[in-house]
Design an enzyme around this catalytic site. Sequence first.
Site, PDB file in Angstrom:
ATOM      1  N   GLY A  24      41.601  34.031  42.150  1.00  0.00           N
ATOM      2  CA  GLY A  24      40.608  34.924  41.598  1.00  0.00           C
ATOM      3  C   GLY A  24      39.395  34.182  41.071  1.00  0.00           C
ATOM      4  N   ARG A  28      38.810  27.779  40.122  1.00  0.00           N
ATOM      5  CA  ARG A  28      40.152  27.348  40.517  1.00  0.00           C
ATOM      6  C   ARG A  28      40.160  26.950  41.988  1.00  0.00           C
ATOM      7  NH1 ARG A  28      44.524  31.542  39.104  1.00  0.00           N
ATOM      8  NH2 ARG A  28      44.277  30.706  36.999  1.00  0.00           N
ATOM      9  N   ARG A  47      27.081  34.673  45.706  1.00  0.00           N
ATOM     10  CA  ARG A  47      27.563  35.325  44.485  1.00  0.00           C
ATOM     11  C   ARG A  47      28.448  34.399  43.639  1.00  0.00           C
ATOM     12  NH1 ARG A  47      27.367  41.211  44.501  1.00  0.00           N
ATOM     13  NH2 ARG A  47      26.196  41.919  46.321  1.00  0.00           N
ATOM     14  N   ARG A  91      47.587  34.017  48.120  1.00  0.00           N
ATOM     15  CA  ARG A  91      46.934  34.135  46.810  1.00  0.00           C
ATOM     16  C   ARG A  91      47.723  33.353  45.775  1.00  0.00           C
ATOM     17  NH1 ARG A  91      45.086  36.267  42.110  1.00  0.00           N
ATOM     18  NH2 ARG A  91      46.543  37.483  40.859  1.00  0.00           N
ATOM     19  N   SER A  94      47.303  34.387  38.347  1.00  0.00           N
ATOM     20  CA  SER A  94      48.057  34.558  37.104  1.00  0.00           C
ATOM     21  C   SER A  94      48.565  35.983  37.005  1.00  0.00           C
ATOM     22  CB  SER A  94      47.173  34.220  35.893  1.00  0.00           C
ATOM     23  OG  SER A  94      46.011  35.015  35.899  1.00  0.00           O
ATOM     24  N   ASP A 207      50.838  35.003  30.500  1.00  0.00           N
ATOM     25  CA  ASP A 207      51.089  35.620  29.198  1.00  0.00           C
ATOM     26  C   ASP A 207      52.280  36.549  29.331  1.00  0.00           C
ATOM     27  OD1 ASP A 207      49.710  38.678  29.347  1.00  0.00           O
ATOM     28  OD2 ASP A 207      48.878  37.210  30.721  1.00  0.00           O
ATOM     29  N   ARG A 220      44.617  28.161  32.394  1.00  0.00           N
ATOM     30  CA  ARG A 220      44.810  28.937  33.624  1.00  0.00           C
ATOM     31  C   ARG A 220      44.027  28.342  34.779  1.00  0.00           C
ATOM     32  NH1 ARG A 220      44.459  33.066  29.759  1.00  0.00           N
ATOM     33  NH2 ARG A 220      42.282  33.539  30.255  1.00  0.00           N
TER      34      ARG A 220
END
Length: 235
Positions: A24, A28, A47, A91, A94, A207, A220
């Site tokens: 996402g 990362r 973007r 994918r 988290s 979490d 993360r």
Amino acid sequence: MTNTPTPHIGAQYGEIAETVIMAGDPLRAQFMAERFLENPVQFNKVRGMLGFTGYRDGKRVSVMGHGMGMPSLGIYTYELYNFYDVKTIIRVGSAGSIHPDLHVGSLVIAEGACTNSNYASQYELPGTFAPIADFSLLRDAADTCDRLGYTYRVGNVLSSDTFYTENPQNDKWMKMGVLAVEMEVAALYMNAARSGNRALAICTISDHILTGEATTAEERQTTFTKMMDVAFSLL
């Protein structure tokens, strides 16, 4: 190919590998390129959604961000599958645990994805579609976790359209055996199914919705490497 570059991906046809590992957070994706790839070349910055292609153990692979939520992931994965001839998308992301024994740092391999989204309505199906992972990828991912000694569970996740939810009702999903909540997997699996391609999601618990355990944004971004080890083992 006349459809590339697309409105959202600046790459020319052929600049993206047949296997793409996505996260996402575009930072990362950059982290994965720097840590796992040999000779990475950036193919996208439109973007700010960074994408890179390089090599891992002699195999060509791309990494790319997909943004937050099913609308964002849906756009990027649709274009990758349908305009760039990508065959496999994995994918790494988290998720928030709603299972009492699934704690921060553990992995979830998403066998299927429940959702409160209306994403599937576009297909005008005469019933409810069940988005599922590619079994060969799932099996190999579980085998890798066993080999490396990583703590993991395989099962259903909930892909939610909302992060801040007025009435979460997580107890109802828990009663149906759902392991964790995230925001993208259902759309990924639907796009893979519709295009006749492969997909898998591997999530790290960031979490715990029941206990309040949590990690920071920096953790993360840069410390959830076990799921990446598993993803790159699938090449």
